[in-house]
Design a protein around this motif. Structure first.
Motif, PDB file in Angstrom:
ATOM      1  N   UNK A  39      -5.905  -3.119  -8.885  1.00  0.00           N
ATOM      2  CA  UNK A  39      -4.966  -2.005  -9.042  1.00  0.00           C
ATOM      3  C   UNK A  39      -5.451  -0.714  -8.394  1.00  0.00           C
ATOM      4  N   UNK A  40      -6.765  -0.448  -8.433  1.00  0.00           N
ATOM      5  CA  UNK A  40      -7.297   0.750  -7.780  1.00  0.00           C
ATOM      6  C   UNK A  40      -7.108   0.681  -6.273  1.00  0.00           C
ATOM      7  N   UNK A  41      -7.295  -0.511  -5.697  1.00  0.00           N
ATOM      8  CA  UNK A  41      -7.099  -0.698  -4.261  1.00  0.00           C
ATOM      9  C   UNK A  41      -5.647  -0.435  -3.879  1.00  0.00           C
ATOM     10  N   UNK A  42      -4.711  -0.942  -4.666  1.00  0.00           N
ATOM     11  CA  UNK A  42      -3.293  -0.728  -4.387  1.00  0.00           C
ATOM     12  C   UNK A  42      -2.912   0.738  -4.565  1.00  0.00           C
ATOM     13  N   UNK A  43      -3.383   1.363  -5.645  1.00  0.00           N
ATOM     14  CA  UNK A  43      -3.030   2.754  -5.906  1.00  0.00           C
ATOM     15  C   UNK A  43      -3.554   3.675  -4.809  1.00  0.00           C
ATOM     16  N   UNK A  44      -4.741   3.380  -4.304  1.00  0.00           N
ATOM     17  CA  UNK A  44      -5.288   4.183  -3.207  1.00  0.00           C
ATOM     18  C   UNK A  44      -4.357   4.165  -2.004  1.00  0.00           C
ATOM     19  N   UNK A  45      -3.822   2.984  -1.688  1.00  0.00           N
ATOM     20  CA  UNK A  45      -2.950   2.858  -0.524  1.00  0.00           C
ATOM     21  C   UNK A  45      -1.538   3.355  -0.779  1.00  0.00           C
ATOM     22  N   UNK A 102      -8.561  11.496  -5.259  1.00  0.00           N
ATOM     23  CA  UNK A 102      -7.935  10.340  -5.910  1.00  0.00           C
ATOM     24  C   UNK A 102      -7.823   9.157  -4.944  1.00  0.00           C
ATOM     25  N   UNK A 103      -7.161   9.365  -3.798  1.00  0.00           N
ATOM     26  CA  UNK A 103      -6.930   8.263  -2.870  1.00  0.00           C
ATOM     27  C   UNK A 103      -8.206   7.684  -2.303  1.00  0.00           C
ATOM     28  N   UNK A 104      -9.026   8.530  -1.679  1.00  0.00           N
ATOM     29  CA  UNK A 104     -10.269   8.052  -1.074  1.00  0.00           C
ATOM     30  C   UNK A 104     -11.267   7.630  -2.149  1.00  0.00           C
TER      31      UNK A 104
END
Length: 293
Positions: free
Chosen positions: A18-24, A229-231
């Motif tokens: 989920x963190x990988x998806x939210x970042x993108x 947040x994103x990076x």
């Protein structure tokens, strides 16, 4: 070198994917905020890091104290910072000289470069479901490129800059993924950002850009959303996945950018665009299935 994935999948946290998806989902906000700022494009990249840096250093302090980088790791973090500065400078300049759709397509080609690196250099053979996901994501990305990309001589300078940014970002992600084998994500992001920021400021001054903003809001939002947040989420999550899976997830960004263009700038999405976005979304579901088995 059999793999560049530093963390063992056995102990993968439940929130990693989920963190990988939210970042993108968050990172595609960057081009919109750069356009809304009243400074030069490279200066906007500098402020993105400079505003975020005090928070990053505060978050990184416990990890740097508990697990300080070795001499080799300091070198890797310095390299990551230099690559990230070059990536941001090239991409932000490219946004000015080409269409946003072109910039989004070329700037996110790392979504294809990373799987290519895994297949050709690391000799990582994808599982059946991963191969299907990669194929589906590539088809979806090509559909979106065909629907949004506009090649012309006038855009060539910006297109080449954004292509360079995609290559630099791929190299940056590979270095960061390697460093995540031992170091904490905030430590990597803080140190690399501290290296990137002065390089970007020097480049902005060399280009004669306006550096001091009259309106801080877009730059503050850019720093908080894209850098912290994103990076931050991407740096955390990247340690748990292979370049192939990270690459597929990065292909979510052009789809999100197309959706933002539709919502914010009234750039109409054709049925073909929606099919491409659906293919990328389906690929993200498929690429996750093997780790659940």
């Amino acid at each position: 070198m059999a793999s560049s994935t530093p963390a063992a999948h056995i102990n993968m946290p439940r929130l990693a994917f989920p963190a990988l998806l939210l970042a993108n989902l968050i990172l595609p906000l960057g081009p919109v905020l750069v356009r809304l700022s009243d400074v030069g494009p490279v200066a906007a990249a500098f402020w993105r890091l400079a505003i975020a840096l005090p928070f990053l250093l505060l978050l990184a302090r416990p990890g740097l104290t508990r697990m300080p980088p070795t001499r080799g790791e300091w070198g890797a973090l310095a390299l990551a910072g230099a690559l990230f500065a070059a990536d941001l400078a090239a991409w932000h300049l490219g946004i000015v000289y080409t269409k946003v759709a072109n910039a989004t397509v070329f700037g996110n080609l790392s979504g294809l470069f990373l799987p290519a690196w895994a297949l050709l250099v690391l000799r990582q053979k994808p599982k059946r479901m991963q191969a299907a996901a990669l194929s589906l994501a590539a088809i979806g990305a090509l559909i979106m490129m065909g629907g949004s990309y506009d090649l012309s001589i006038g855009n060539l300078k910006g297109d080449l800059l954004c292509l360079l940014a995609g290559i630099l970002y791929t190299a940056y992600l590979l270095v960061v993924q390697r460093a995540r084998g031992r170091l904490e994500s905030w430590s990597i992001l803080a140190v690399s950002s501290a290296v990137s920021a002065p390089l970007l400021l020097a480049f902005a001054l060399m280009l004669g850009e306006r550096v001091m903003p009259g309106h801080w809001t877009p730059l503050v939002i850019l720093a908080l959303s894209s850098q912290i947040v994103g990076q931050g989420l991407l740096t955390y999550a990247i340690g748990w996945f292979s370049p192939l899976i990270v690459g597929v997830s990065l292909l979510l960004q052009p789809a999100v950018a197309a959706l933002l263009g539709w919502l914010l700038f009234d750039e109409w999405l054709s049925p073909v665009d929606l099919i491409g976005m659906g293919a990328v979304a389906a690929a993200l579901v498929l690429v996750r299935l093997p780790s659940r088995a």
